[in-house]
Design an enzyme around this catalytic site. Structure first.
Site, PDB file in Angstrom:
ATOM      1  N   CYS A   1       1.244  -8.099  21.547  1.00 55.45           N
ATOM      2  CA  CYS A   1       0.383  -7.665  20.431  1.00 55.45           C
ATOM      3  C   CYS A   1       0.829  -8.400  19.169  1.00 55.45           C
ATOM      4  CB  CYS A   1       0.490  -6.153  20.223  1.00 55.45           C
ATOM      5  SG  CYS A   1      -0.339  -5.637  18.697  1.00 55.45           S
TER       6      CYS A   1
ATOM      7  N   HIS B   1       0.828  -1.203   0.000  1.00 61.71           N
ATOM      8  CA  HIS B   1       0.000   0.000   0.000  1.00 61.71           C
ATOM      9  C   HIS B   1       0.868   1.259   0.000  1.00 61.71           C
ATOM     10  CE1 HIS B   1       0.789   0.620   4.236  1.00 61.71           C
ATOM     11  NE2 HIS B   1       0.164  -0.490   4.610  1.00 61.71           N
TER      12      HIS B   1
ATOM     13  N   CYS C   1      -3.484  -1.574  21.992  1.00 65.04           N
ATOM     14  CA  CYS C   1      -2.227  -1.196  21.331  1.00 65.04           C
ATOM     15  C   CYS C   1      -2.494   0.052  20.488  1.00 65.04           C
ATOM     16  CB  CYS C   1      -1.759  -2.355  20.441  1.00 65.04           C
ATOM     17  SG  CYS C   1      -0.569  -1.819  19.206  1.00 65.04           S
TER      18      CYS C   1
ATOM     19  N   HIS D   1      -2.290  -0.702  16.617  1.00 61.79           N
ATOM     20  CA  HIS D   1      -3.209  -1.654  15.986  1.00 61.79           C
ATOM     21  C   HIS D   1      -4.628  -1.612  16.546  1.00 61.79           C
ATOM     22  CE1 HIS D   1       0.794  -3.134  14.868  1.00 61.79           C
ATOM     23  NE2 HIS D   1       0.186  -3.345  13.716  1.00 61.79           N
TER      24      HIS D   1
ATOM     25  N   LYS E   1      -7.186  -1.532   6.613  1.00 64.30           N
ATOM     26  CA  LYS E   1      -7.887  -2.481   5.756  1.00 64.30           C
ATOM     27  C   LYS E   1      -9.377  -2.246   5.833  1.00 64.30           C
ATOM     28  CE  LYS E   1      -5.325  -6.725   5.176  1.00 64.30           C
ATOM     29  NZ  LYS E   1      -4.950  -7.997   5.743  1.00 64.30           N
TER      30      LYS E   1
ATOM     31  N   HIS F   1       4.080   1.275   2.348  1.00 70.25           N
ATOM     32  CA  HIS F   1       5.200   0.471   1.835  1.00 70.25           C
ATOM     33  C   HIS F   1       5.804   1.154   0.605  1.00 70.25           C
ATOM     34  CE1 HIS F   1       2.161  -2.755   3.135  1.00 70.25           C
ATOM     35  NE2 HIS F   1       3.024  -2.668   4.118  1.00 70.25           N
TER      36      HIS F   1
ATOM     37  N   CYS G   1       1.977  -6.011  16.307  1.00 71.93           N
ATOM     38  CA  CYS G   1       3.371  -5.534  16.418  1.00 71.93           C
ATOM     39  C   CYS G   1       4.345  -6.695  16.464  1.00 71.93           C
ATOM     40  CB  CYS G   1       3.589  -4.748  17.706  1.00 71.93           C
ATOM     41  SG  CYS G   1       2.644  -3.256  17.872  1.00 71.93           S
TER      42      CYS G   1
ATOM     43  N   LYS H   1      -6.264   7.350   9.248  1.00 71.88           N
ATOM     44  CA  LYS H   1      -5.241   6.314   9.283  1.00 71.88           C
ATOM     45  C   LYS H   1      -5.482   5.291   8.172  1.00 71.88           C
ATOM     46  CE  LYS H   1      -3.172   3.977  13.135  1.00 71.88           C
ATOM     47  NZ  LYS H   1      -3.120   3.700  14.545  1.00 71.88           N
TER      48      LYS H   1
END
Ligand code: MSP
Length: 522
Positions: free
Chosen positions: A127, A19, A144, A147, A302, A22, A130, A299
């Protein structure tokens, strides 16, 4: 100046499609590798996939596949994506590669033999997102922060890397090497993390019992355990350049730089230098830390479906334009907000109106007033001298900014030449002068100056916009110029060949209409 440059991206987890995030990291590393190669250094660029750990098992279970099938699918997806958008890596490493597994085992054994690993009982909050145990600063309302999921309480006997013993050395190292972690804000963050971790003892759990997780690299000293995924993953940076006895290993390691997002600062700034120290290696030369991209103010996630696929961007806007936007709009180290409108505005302003326009105006006039070849100039006047000075200045500026990993500033600098050349044309008005008696030499000088400014801009832009730069050089009659281009020589004024045949061509970057959505109409 070092003649070697070694750059890495993080290796990406094989649980999601590539995405925007990356893509930024990878594009930046690619640009840095290309810049250093242009500067005459031998550059090595490593990227790849991080394939062990619990995330992959979760996806495999959902899909009723083996973890290897999941890993193969995503590793190929990443590799094919980077190939499709022209990322020029030297190796794509997978943590399931045989050489990597062997290196991880030899590092584990060496760290164990040196007495840095102990077996003990541990209880903590883990987590899976992570892939690590969290501390209080990682949590908000019990979730977390990265996440937004509740960590699991885990208690088990495991092997621990006694990392805390090295914190005083690491703190001193960071103080003594102020540009090791950059930009500065992240260095300060690491120093405060180190203080906090010291209070907690600084042990890092580096094993997972096979009864719970059997997708990983087996510990060489206990077959009932596999290696913790971060310990395995970080070592890719050594495997990728032939640790321990590859021909170029020592030279490349001395020139190592990592590009990472701020989310993985701690493993890179704390775990990694301590691991390296335990096997007698120095920390990498620089840890370049970038901020986070949000998308339309939110943010990336997905569930929101706002991942921004690099292939979709290539399809819609062309990858070069997208690449330019990423490098130009993020201030290195700081968070940025992706919006389709800001992308379109950036493409129109810089690439269509400024650069594209300079190319088409200049080459149009070379065709009309100089028979379609680079004309012989007369002696430079004051306005030409200003352009020559700007061209000389940007070569130094770009070098400074690229070595400090500030691509946005390097681009600003190159565009100051493009901009100045457009303004120069306005002032010289060759379309008027051509009609005047005796205006011939002035027109030739102006058009030569434009062509040479374009040549230098293209050379300097080549790490950022490789295809566009090559195309500009073709149009000014210098195909293949990039093959042998080396800085600073190739960007020196006067390198263009008088008489080279030019070619006007189609607009490099057609203007894009802003899409009027329901949102923007309001
Ligand atoms: N596998 C680990 C890295 C191991 S390196 C030894 C990992 N992988 S990841 O797939 O989650 O990719 C993380 C990297 O992707 C980040 O460090 C960052 O470089 C990039 N990004 C992911 N999301 C991002 C944004 N929203 N914005 C910018 N970059 C981000 O962590």
């Amino acid at each position: 100046m070092s003649k070697i440059f070694y750059i890495t991206t993080p290796i990406y987890y094989v649980n999601a499609e590539p995405h925007l995030g990356h893509t930024y990291t990878t594009v930046l590393a690619d640009t840095l590798a290309r810049y250093h190669a242009l500067a005459g250094e031998s550059s090595f660029f490593l990227t790849g996939s991080d394939e062990h750990g619990e995330k992959v098992l979760e996806v495999a279970a959902e899909r009723q596949q083996t973890p290897q099938q999941v890993a193969d699918y995503y590793a190929n997806t990443f590799r094919e994506t980077w190939d499709a958008v022209g990322i020029r890596y030297d190796r794509f490493i997978r943590t399931t590669d045989a050489d990597h597994q062997a290196v991880v085992q030899s590092v584990l054994q060496a760290v164990y033999d040196a007495g840095h690993i102990e077996f003990q009982e541990y209880e903590g909050l883990y987590c899976v997102g992570c892939e690590r145990f969290l501390t209080d600063r990682d949590l908000e309302n019990g979730l977390c922060t990265d996440h937004e999921r509740a960590p699991e309480k885990r208690a088990e006997s495991n092997y621990f890397f006694k990392m805390g013993r090295q914190f005083s050395w690491l703190t001193e190292y960071i103080d003594a090497h102020p540009d090791f972690i950059r930009p500065e804000r992240y260095r300060n963050e690491v120093l405060s993390m180190l203080k906090e971790e010291s209070g907690l003892g600084g042990d890092l759990c580096i094993s997972r019992p096979k009864t719970r997780l059997d997708w990983g690299i087996e510990l060489p000293f206990d077959e009932n355990y596999v290696c913790y995924v971060w310990f395995d993953a970080l070592i890719n940076y050594l495997t990728g350049i032939g640790y321990p006895d590859g021909d170029d290993f020592t030279a490349l390691w001395a020139a190592a730089e990592h590009v990472v997002g701020k989310d993985i600062l701690k493993p890179h700034a704390i775990f990694w230098p301590c691991m390296l120290r335990a096997i007698g290696l120095d920390p990498p030369r620089h840890l370049n830390v970038h901020g986070y991209w949000n998308v339309e103010g939110r943010k990336i996630s997905k569930s929101l479906g706002n991942m921004i696929s690099p292939l979709a961007m290539k399809e819609k806007f062309g990858f070069e334009a997208f690449r330019y936007y990423l490098l130009r709009d993020m201030s290195f180290g700081v968070d940025s907000n992706f919006t389709q409108d800001s992308l379109i505005l950036r493409i129109n302003a810089d690439l269509a109106n400024n650069l594209g326009n300079l190319v088409s105006r200049s080459l149009n006039m070379v065709k009309r007033f100089a028979g379609g070849s680079v004309p012989e100039p007369g002696p430079p006047g004051d306005l030409e001298k200003e352009i020559i000075e700007t061209a000389n200045r940007i070569v130094n500026e770009v070098d400074r900014e690229m070595r400090a990993t500030r691509p946005q500033r390097a681009l600003e600098s190159i565009f100051s030449l493009v901009d100045a050349t457009n303004r120069y044309l306005e002032r010289r008005e060759p379309w008027k002068v051509a009609k005047q008696e005796g205006g011939d030499e002035s027109v030739r000088t102006t058009l030569y100056t434009c062509c040479e400014a374009l040549r230098i801009s293209a050379v300097m832009l080549s790490p950022f916009l490789p295809e566009t730069a090559a195309e500009i050089l073709v149009r000014i009659g210098h195909p293949g110029e990039l093959d042998a281009a080396r800085l600073p020589g190739s960007a020196q004024w006067g390198g263009i060949q008088v008489g080279a045949t030019t070619e006007k061509g189609e607009p490099l970057f057609p203007r894009i209409e802003l899409e009027t959505t329901e949102e923007t109409k309001k």
